[in-house]
Motif scaffolding. Structure first.
Motif, PDB file in Angstrom:
ATOM      1  N   SER A   1       0.930  -1.298   0.032  1.00 54.58           N
ATOM      2  CA  SER A   1      -0.022  -0.092   0.069  1.00 54.58           C
ATOM      3  C   SER A   1       0.715   1.274   0.097  1.00 54.58           C
ATOM      4  O   SER A   1       0.601   2.194  -0.938  1.00 54.58           O
ATOM      5  N   ASP A   2       1.775   1.502   0.873  1.00 58.57           N
ATOM      6  CA  ASP A   2       2.701   2.658   0.802  1.00 58.57           C
ATOM      7  C   ASP A   2       3.293   2.739  -0.269  1.00 58.57           C
ATOM      8  O   ASP A   2       3.641   4.074  -0.822  1.00 58.57           O
ATOM      9  N   THR A   3       3.802   1.728  -0.744  1.00 56.55           N
ATOM     10  CA  THR A   3       4.759   1.647  -2.129  1.00 56.55           C
ATOM     11  C   THR A   3       3.649   2.301  -3.441  1.00 56.55           C
ATOM     12  O   THR A   3       4.381   3.193  -4.008  1.00 56.55           O
TER      13      THR A   3
ATOM     14  N   ALA B   1       1.064   4.061  -3.041  1.00 57.05           N
ATOM     15  CA  ALA B   1       0.694   5.212  -2.816  1.00 57.05           C
ATOM     16  C   ALA B   1       1.847   6.298  -3.227  1.00 57.05           C
ATOM     17  O   ALA B   1       1.690   7.401  -3.569  1.00 57.05           O
ATOM     18  N   SER B   2       3.061   5.883  -2.819  1.00 58.40           N
ATOM     19  CA  SER B   2       4.128   6.722  -3.058  1.00 58.40           C
ATOM     20  C   SER B   2       4.322   6.840  -4.467  1.00 58.40           C
ATOM     21  O   SER B   2       4.694   7.995  -5.077  1.00 58.40           O
TER      22      SER B   2
ATOM     23  N   HIS C   1       1.438   9.332  -5.786  1.00 58.70           N
ATOM     24  CA  HIS C   1       2.040  10.534  -5.008  1.00 58.70           C
ATOM     25  C   HIS C   1       3.133  11.389  -6.041  1.00 58.70           C
ATOM     26  O   HIS C   1       3.205  12.669  -6.428  1.00 58.70           O
TER      27      HIS C   1
ATOM     28  N   TRP D   1      -1.116  11.228   2.355  1.00 57.46           N
ATOM     29  CA  TRP D   1      -1.816  10.446   1.389  1.00 57.46           C
ATOM     30  C   TRP D   1      -1.701   9.054   1.391  1.00 57.46           C
ATOM     31  O   TRP D   1      -2.735   8.232   1.407  1.00 57.46           O
ATOM     32  N   GLN D   2      -0.586   8.504   1.968  1.00 54.50           N
ATOM     33  CA  GLN D   2      -0.339   7.004   2.291  1.00 54.50           C
ATOM     34  C   GLN D   2      -1.480   6.862   3.242  1.00 54.50           C
ATOM     35  O   GLN D   2      -2.134   5.536   3.125  1.00 54.50           O
TER      36      GLN D   2
ATOM     37  N   LYS E   1      -4.459   3.947   2.512  1.00 49.77           N
ATOM     38  CA  LYS E   1      -4.629   2.711   3.181  1.00 49.77           C
ATOM     39  C   LYS E   1      -5.921   2.734   3.582  1.00 49.77           C
ATOM     40  O   LYS E   1      -6.328   1.471   3.523  1.00 49.77           O
TER      41      LYS E   1
END
Length: 152
Positions: free
Chosen positions: A14-16, A18-19, A22, A37-38, A42
C-alpha cells in the motif's frame, strides 16, 4: 506471468503504490504530504474510497488501479471513478494496465454500477480506443483534463 489481486489482501504494498501515485500525479498532491496520502489511501482500501487492484509478479508490485468514490473536486456529483492507473516502467507494454482497468470495470459492474468516469490530462486517445467516451474538458490542478465515461 503476473496476477491481479486486491490491495487490501496485500497491504504490504500500500505505501509503495501510494508513493508511486504521489510522485506520478504530483500536481494533484500539491496540498497533501506523502504520509497523509499514504494514510488516506490505506484507509480507502477498507472504507471503499480507493478500492484498489494491483498487479504482482513473483511478489513484485507492477502497478495498480482503483475504483474511487470521488476523484474530481470539479465533478462531485459523478462517480464512481477509474483512478490511480499506474504501471511501473519495467512492466509496461505487457497488458498490465488493460487487465487492471478490466478488473476495475468488472468490480464496478458487479456491485451494481452502470458506468464509470475518469479524468486524464494526457491519455485521452488511449482510453478512447478502449471504449471510453469523451464528455468534456475541464481545468484542474493546473492542467487541462478530459472527462470520460464508460458504460458497463
Amino acid at each position: 506471468m503476473f496476477q491481479t489481486v486486491l490491495l487490501r489482501d496485500h497491504m504490504d504494498h500500500s505505501d509503495t503504490f501510494a508513493s508511486w501515485l504521489h510522485e506520478q500525479f504530483a500536481y494533484e498532491f500539491v496540498a497533501q504530504a506523502l504520509p497523509d496520502w499514504q494514510r488516506e489511501f490505506k484507509a480507502g482500501q477498507n472504507d471503499g474510497n480507493w478500492r484498489t487492484v494491483i498487479a504482482l509478479e513473483n511478489g513484485q508490485l507492477l502497478g495498480g488501479a482503483a475504483l474511487a468514490k470521488d476523484d474530481s473536486p470539479d465533478h462531485p456529483a459523478l462517480g464512481p471513478w477509474l483512478a490511480c492507473v499506474l504501471v511501473a516502467p519495467l512492466a509496461r507494454q505487457r497488458g498490465v494496465a488493460e487487465r487492471l482497468i478490466a478488473e476495475i470495470c468488472s468490480t464496478a459492474k458487479g456491485i451494481g454500477h452502470q458506468k464509470l468516469y475518469l479524468h486524464t490530462h494526457d491519455r485521452r486517445d488511449y482510453y478512447a480506443k478502449r471504449g471510453w467516451e469523451y464528455l468534456e474538458s475541464f481545468h484542474a490542478w493546473g492542467k487541462e483534463h478530459s472527462l470520460m465515461q464508460r458504460l458497463l
